[in-house]
Scaffold this motif. Structure first.
Motif, PDB file in Angstrom:
ATOM      1  N   SER A  29     -17.288   9.268  -6.226  1.00  0.00           N
ATOM      2  CA  SER A  29     -17.526   8.213  -7.218  1.00  0.00           C
ATOM      3  C   SER A  29     -17.016   6.875  -6.686  1.00  0.00           C
ATOM      4  O   SER A  29     -16.275   6.818  -5.690  1.00  0.00           O
ATOM      5  CB  SER A  29     -16.789   8.547  -8.512  1.00  0.00           C
ATOM      6  N   GLY A  30     -17.386   5.809  -7.397  1.00  0.00           N
ATOM      7  CA  GLY A  30     -16.899   4.485  -7.035  1.00  0.00           C
ATOM      8  C   GLY A  30     -15.398   4.376  -7.221  1.00  0.00           C
ATOM      9  O   GLY A  30     -14.713   3.681  -6.458  1.00  0.00           O
ATOM     10  N   VAL A  31     -14.899   5.080  -8.216  1.00  0.00           N
ATOM     11  CA  VAL A  31     -13.453   5.047  -8.479  1.00  0.00           C
ATOM     12  C   VAL A  31     -12.691   5.640  -7.295  1.00  0.00           C
ATOM     13  O   VAL A  31     -11.706   5.069  -6.819  1.00  0.00           O
ATOM     14  CB  VAL A  31     -13.127   5.809  -9.781  1.00  0.00           C
ATOM     15  N   SER A  32     -13.169   6.770  -6.781  1.00  0.00           N
ATOM     16  CA  SER A  32     -12.464   7.388  -5.648  1.00  0.00           C
ATOM     17  C   SER A  32     -12.654   6.554  -4.377  1.00  0.00           C
ATOM     18  O   SER A  32     -11.819   6.590  -3.474  1.00  0.00           O
ATOM     19  CB  SER A  32     -12.938   8.818  -5.421  1.00  0.00           C
ATOM     20  N   TRP A  33     -13.770   5.808  -4.288  1.00  0.00           N
ATOM     21  CA  TRP A  33     -13.956   4.901  -3.131  1.00  0.00           C
ATOM     22  C   TRP A  33     -12.947   3.749  -3.183  1.00  0.00           C
ATOM     23  O   TRP A  33     -12.359   3.376  -2.171  1.00  0.00           O
ATOM     24  CB  TRP A  33     -15.385   4.350  -3.153  1.00  0.00           C
ATOM     25  N   SER A  34     -12.740   3.202  -4.392  1.00  0.00           N
ATOM     26  CA  SER A  34     -11.864   2.034  -4.509  1.00  0.00           C
ATOM     27  C   SER A  34     -10.392   2.411  -4.546  1.00  0.00           C
ATOM     28  O   SER A  34      -9.529   1.619  -4.181  1.00  0.00           O
ATOM     29  CB  SER A  34     -12.197   1.247  -5.769  1.00  0.00           C
ATOM     30  N   GLN A  35     -10.110   3.641  -4.981  1.00  0.00           N
ATOM     31  CA  GLN A  35      -8.723   4.106  -5.010  1.00  0.00           C
ATOM     32  C   GLN A  35      -8.631   5.419  -4.247  1.00  0.00           C
ATOM     33  O   GLN A  35      -8.500   6.480  -4.861  1.00  0.00           O
ATOM     34  CB  GLN A  35      -8.254   4.323  -6.451  1.00  0.00           C
ATOM     35  N   PRO A  36      -8.770   5.350  -2.935  1.00  0.00           N
ATOM     36  CA  PRO A  36      -8.775   6.594  -2.160  1.00  0.00           C
ATOM     37  C   PRO A  36      -7.476   7.350  -2.351  1.00  0.00           C
ATOM     38  O   PRO A  36      -6.419   6.754  -2.510  1.00  0.00           O
ATOM     39  CB  PRO A  36      -8.945   6.129  -0.719  1.00  0.00           C
ATOM     40  N   HIS A  37      -7.618   8.680  -2.331  1.00  0.00           N
ATOM     41  CA  HIS A  37      -6.436   9.526  -2.496  1.00  0.00           C
ATOM     42  C   HIS A  37      -5.583   9.408  -1.233  1.00  0.00           C
ATOM     43  O   HIS A  37      -5.927   9.952  -0.193  1.00  0.00           O
ATOM     44  CB  HIS A  37      -6.868  10.972  -2.727  1.00  0.00           C
ATOM     45  N   ALA A  38      -4.518   8.660  -1.341  1.00  0.00           N
ATOM     46  CA  ALA A  38      -3.655   8.468  -0.162  1.00  0.00           C
ATOM     47  C   ALA A  38      -2.856   9.733   0.100  1.00  0.00           C
ATOM     48  O   ALA A  38      -2.582  10.504  -0.809  1.00  0.00           O
ATOM     49  CB  ALA A  38      -2.723   7.297  -0.405  1.00  0.00           C
ATOM     50  N   SER A  39      -2.495   9.923   1.358  1.00  0.00           N
ATOM     51  CA  SER A  39      -1.643  11.063   1.692  1.00  0.00           C
ATOM     52  C   SER A  39      -0.238  10.767   1.163  1.00  0.00           C
ATOM     53  O   SER A  39       0.006   9.723   0.569  1.00  0.00           O
ATOM     54  CB  SER A  39      -1.634  11.260   3.206  1.00  0.00           C
ATOM     55  N   ALA A  40       0.676  11.704   1.359  1.00  0.00           N
ATOM     56  CA  ALA A  40       2.043  11.524   0.866  1.00  0.00           C
ATOM     57  C   ALA A  40       2.583  10.158   1.310  1.00  0.00           C
ATOM     58  O   ALA A  40       2.340   9.729   2.434  1.00  0.00           O
ATOM     59  CB  ALA A  40       2.917  12.637   1.421  1.00  0.00           C
ATOM     60  N   ARG A  41       3.296   9.468   0.422  1.00  0.00           N
ATOM     61  CA  ARG A  41       3.674   8.075   0.678  1.00  0.00           C
ATOM     62  C   ARG A  41       4.468   7.874   1.978  1.00  0.00           C
ATOM     63  O   ARG A  41       4.158   6.949   2.723  1.00  0.00           O
ATOM     64  CB  ARG A  41       4.444   7.517  -0.520  1.00  0.00           C
ATOM     65  N   PRO A  42       5.497   8.717   2.259  1.00  0.00           N
ATOM     66  CA  PRO A  42       6.226   8.482   3.519  1.00  0.00           C
ATOM     67  C   PRO A  42       5.294   8.586   4.728  1.00  0.00           C
ATOM     68  O   PRO A  42       5.366   7.774   5.650  1.00  0.00           O
ATOM     69  CB  PRO A  42       7.283   9.587   3.531  1.00  0.00           C
ATOM     70  N   ARG A  43       4.393   9.573   4.686  1.00  0.00           N
ATOM     71  CA  ARG A  43       3.483   9.741   5.817  1.00  0.00           C
ATOM     72  C   ARG A  43       2.517   8.548   5.911  1.00  0.00           C
ATOM     73  O   ARG A  43       2.211   8.067   7.003  1.00  0.00           O
ATOM     74  CB  ARG A  43       2.695  11.051   5.675  1.00  0.00           C
ATOM     75  N   SER A  76       0.817  -1.223   0.000  1.00  0.00           N
ATOM     76  CA  SER A  76       0.000   0.000   0.000  1.00  0.00           C
ATOM     77  C   SER A  76       0.845   1.265   0.000  1.00  0.00           C
ATOM     78  O   SER A  76       0.338   2.325  -0.378  1.00  0.00           O
ATOM     79  CB  SER A  76      -0.966  -0.007   1.177  1.00  0.00           C
ATOM     80  N   ALA A  77       2.100   1.158   0.423  1.00  0.00           N
ATOM     81  CA  ALA A  77       2.928   2.371   0.460  1.00  0.00           C
ATOM     82  C   ALA A  77       3.945   2.417  -0.691  1.00  0.00           C
ATOM     83  O   ALA A  77       4.712   3.372  -0.791  1.00  0.00           O
ATOM     84  CB  ALA A  77       3.664   2.443   1.793  1.00  0.00           C
ATOM     85  N   ALA A  78       3.921   1.415  -1.550  1.00  0.00           N
ATOM     86  CA  ALA A  78       4.921   1.361  -2.628  1.00  0.00           C
ATOM     87  C   ALA A  78       4.672   2.438  -3.675  1.00  0.00           C
ATOM     88  O   ALA A  78       3.518   2.817  -3.911  1.00  0.00           O
ATOM     89  CB  ALA A  78       4.882  -0.012  -3.292  1.00  0.00           C
ATOM     90  N   PRO A  79       5.733   2.942  -4.297  1.00  0.00           N
ATOM     91  CA  PRO A  79       5.541   3.927  -5.353  1.00  0.00           C
ATOM     92  C   PRO A  79       4.833   3.318  -6.573  1.00  0.00           C
ATOM     93  O   PRO A  79       4.849   2.107  -6.764  1.00  0.00           O
ATOM     94  CB  PRO A  79       6.972   4.360  -5.703  1.00  0.00           C
ATOM     95  N   ARG A  80       4.207   4.170  -7.368  1.00  0.00           N
ATOM     96  CA  ARG A  80       3.450   3.794  -8.575  1.00  0.00           C
ATOM     97  C   ARG A  80       2.181   2.998  -8.263  1.00  0.00           C
ATOM     98  O   ARG A  80       1.581   2.415  -9.168  1.00  0.00           O
ATOM     99  CB  ARG A  80       4.322   3.019  -9.560  1.00  0.00           C
ATOM    100  N   ASP A  81       1.834   2.930  -6.989  1.00  0.00           N
ATOM    101  CA  ASP A  81       0.538   2.401  -6.568  1.00  0.00           C
ATOM    102  C   ASP A  81       0.210   1.002  -7.106  1.00  0.00           C
ATOM    103  O   ASP A  81      -0.847   0.803  -7.742  1.00  0.00           O
ATOM    104  CB  ASP A  81      -0.561   3.385  -7.000  1.00  0.00           C
ATOM    105  N   PRO A  82       1.053   0.006  -6.864  1.00  0.00           N
ATOM    106  CA  PRO A  82       0.702  -1.343  -7.330  1.00  0.00           C
ATOM    107  C   PRO A  82      -0.539  -1.899  -6.644  1.00  0.00           C
ATOM    108  O   PRO A  82      -1.196  -2.789  -7.179  1.00  0.00           O
ATOM    109  CB  PRO A  82       1.943  -2.171  -6.969  1.00  0.00           C
ATOM    110  N   ALA A  83      -0.863  -1.358  -5.466  1.00  0.00           N
ATOM    111  CA  ALA A  83      -2.041  -1.843  -4.735  1.00  0.00           C
ATOM    112  C   ALA A  83      -3.323  -1.624  -5.533  1.00  0.00           C
ATOM    113  O   ALA A  83      -4.311  -2.324  -5.337  1.00  0.00           O
ATOM    114  CB  ALA A  83      -2.133  -1.131  -3.392  1.00  0.00           C
ATOM    115  N   ALA A  84      -3.308  -0.634  -6.428  1.00  0.00           N
ATOM    116  CA  ALA A  84      -4.533  -0.295  -7.172  1.00  0.00           C
ATOM    117  C   ALA A  84      -4.709  -1.138  -8.437  1.00  0.00           C
ATOM    118  O   ALA A  84      -5.763  -1.074  -9.073  1.00  0.00           O
ATOM    119  CB  ALA A  84      -4.515   1.181  -7.537  1.00  0.00           C
ATOM    120  N   ILE A  85      -3.694  -1.930  -8.794  1.00  0.00           N
ATOM    121  CA  ILE A  85      -3.819  -2.780  -9.993  1.00  0.00           C
ATOM    122  C   ILE A  85      -4.960  -3.770  -9.774  1.00  0.00           C
ATOM    123  O   ILE A  85      -5.076  -4.366  -8.708  1.00  0.00           O
ATOM    124  CB  ILE A  85      -2.500  -3.555 -10.255  1.00  0.00           C
TER     125      ILE A  85
END
Lengths: 65, 474
Positions: free
Chosen positions: B242-256, A24-33
């Motif tokens: 939308s369903g798309v935003s439900w299934s692919q929620p906008h994650a915060s910055a990756r390190p955080r 879930s934290a990997a770059p390029r979002d593989p979790a969404a594939i």
């Protein structure tokens, strides 16, 4: 080696959790594939707990009383 | 103790409701929460022993963590009561009375709580199976169809369109298209209008049947209990367009996001280590892991089915929205009350069993005092405080659950993993509790975005390190 089974189950469970975090934290979002319409991360969240539970049952059943 | 009985503190209604609510809201962490809800107690179950023996300070330092978990579970019972029209005070009183049951019957045999938990899990699983049968789709197909919707809109049969509905708590709804909202009950409605870059707040006094028109970018502040109607075919106001935003929620910055998820894992696994006793017997070794698996997956499937069948429930959704309000919308009218009763009874069973499990932990913490009645007195105080807190306030149960888990991670799990030396552990517990409280206060004021899970990520390692260093000195 009854305790080895428990240790193997513990390591498997920790690896499963680490895998979910990495995915879930990997770059390029593989979790969404998507596979068969469902995202990889949700497949993982559905299958990994089953694998973990099977490992745990096996370890508990084979461990020494 | 059987694996099922060992797992009872974990299988509380708060965790089930929160798993369902996170899956329903499309939270980016939802899949990880589902996995942790299963993996964490299994890890605790697989330990060979409880670790070091306890000393007197354990009860004083770790007790508040158990009280926080009881509060989170009591909040779910109070919410359940609200949904079926029972007074908040009566519900809190009932929650307190149920949590005192183990004092009356727990002395004879601890394992009966495992049976109650199993009944609760089975009830929740059967209820979601019936809902799934009524919907006629497996959960993965429901997920796929919900995730492919270009926009989440009110349909003509939605309660929000036909009769109007009321929100349980004050909520601000943001609109992305022109929407005519009709007031069903008279009252004052606060409208936040966006005029260019400026915001203007206007109050409108509306009688029943009067409407106001909101433009894209406007927001409407609805007070608790205000009943309104929305338009058919218009987007559901809220964070999920939308369903798309439900299934692919906008994650915060990756390190955080990574820090948040590691914090979540540390918080949840540590709490499981503190709460769940290791399984030393093969008796019902299959039942425990299967129960925890069914428990977590049932929660996730409830959330997915709710988003597929009734996305309009997301307007002002509470922690039990997906669990309690979905069946009447998808199941035939004469079956729906039975399913709602079944899920209600399942939640009550899970609450009772979880209370027993938490009481057992409190009783274990009180053993070093060797004073008859002290454990009962401490549990009575914890129950009173939890019931009073559930009656007087309604915070998010997930936040309270994580605070309790984080506190137990910092005060019980981390020192126990570091050393078996009693003095070193006591100092580690004190350090963990102190840092936890300080970190919670600082993060709440300075960096609320980091979230509750970051607290145990700071306090847990400090407690572990302190214990380790002290064990080498003493």
């Amino acid at each position: 080696m009854p305790h080895a089974h428990r240790a193997a189950a513990v390591v498997t469970l920790l690896l499963l959790v680490a895998g979910a975090i990495l995915l879930s934290a990997a770059p390029r979002d593989p979790a969404a594939i998507r596979f068969a319409g469902v995202s990889l991360l949700w497949w993982y969240a559905g299958i990994a707990p089953v694998a973990g539970a099977v490992m745990t049952i096996a370890a508990l059943l084979t461990s020494r009383r | 103790m059987t694996a099922l009985a060992a797992l009872t503190p974990w299988l509380g209604p708060a965790l089930l409701a929160c798993v369902a609510a996170h899956a329903f809201s499309g939270d980016a962490d939802a899949p990880v929460i589902v996995l942790l809800a299963v993996a964490a107690p299994l890890l605790a179950l697989l330990r060979r022993s409880h670790g070091a023996s306890l000393d007197r300070s354990s009860l004083i330092i770790a007790g508040p963590g158990l009280a926080l978990l009881l509060w989170a579970n009591a909040l779910i019972l109070v919410e359940l009561a609200r949904l079926i029209g029972i007074d908040r005070a009566a519900a809190a009183l009932a929650a307190g009375a149920l949590a005192l049951i183990p004092l009356v019957v727990g002395g004879a045999d601890d394992d009966w709580s495992g049976v109650i938990a199993a009944c609760g899990v089975a009830g929740a699983a059967v209820a979601i199976a019936l809902v799934g049968a009524a919907i006629g789709l497996p959960p993965w197909t429901a997920w796929t169809r919900a995730a492919s919707r270009p926009a989440l809109v009110f349909n003509e049969s939605s309660l929000w369109v036909t009769q109007g509905n009321a929100l349980p708590r004050s909520t601000t709804l943001e609109f992305t298209e022109v929407h005519r909202v009709t007031a069903v009950t008279a009252g004052t409605y606060r409208l936040i209008e966006r005029d260019g870059g400026a915001l203007a707040v206007r109050e409108r006094q509306l009688n029943g049947g009067e409407a106001l028109t909101l433009r894209p970018g406007d927001a409407l502040l609805l007070q608790a209990g205000a009943r309104v109607r929305f338009e058919t075919g218009k987007r559901i106001p809220g964070p999920i367009p939308s369903g798309v935003s439900w299934s692919q929620p906008h994650a915060s910055a990756r390190p955080r996001a990574a820090v948040r998820m590691v914090g979540l894992a540390v918080t949840v696994i540590g709490a499981a280590v503190a709460l769940v006793a290791p399984c030393r017997t093969r008796t019902l070794a299959i039942g425990g892991p299967l129960a925890v698996l069914a428990f977590a997956l049932a929660g996730a499937v409830w959330g997915i089915y709710a988003m597929y069948a009734a996305p309009d429930l997301s307007v002002g959704a509470g922690p039990l929205t997906a669990l309690v309000q979905l069946p009447p919308l998808v199941v035939e009218a004469h079956w729906a009350p039975s399913i709602v009763i079944l899920i209600g009874v399942a939640l009550l069973a899970l609450y009772t069993a979880a209370s027993c499990g938490l009481w057992h932990r409190m009783r274990d913490l009180a053993i070093p005092w060797s004073r008859r009645g002290l454990a009962r007195l401490t549990w009575g105080i914890a129950v009173t405080l939890a019931a009073a807190a559930a009656w007087s306030s309604s915070p998010d149960p997930w936040t309270i659950l994580l605070l309790g888990c984080g506190f137990l991670t910092s005060t019980v799990a981390a020192p126990a993993l570091a050393s078996t030396h009693p003095t070193a552990r006591r100092i580690g517990m004190i350090a963990g509790a102190t840092i936890f409280v300080l970190a919670a206060a600082v993060l709440a004021v300075r960096a609320p975005a980091l979230g509750v899970t970051s607290i145990a990520l700071i306090a847990g390692p400090v407690a572990w390190l302190t214990t380790l260093l002290m064990s080498r000195r003493v």
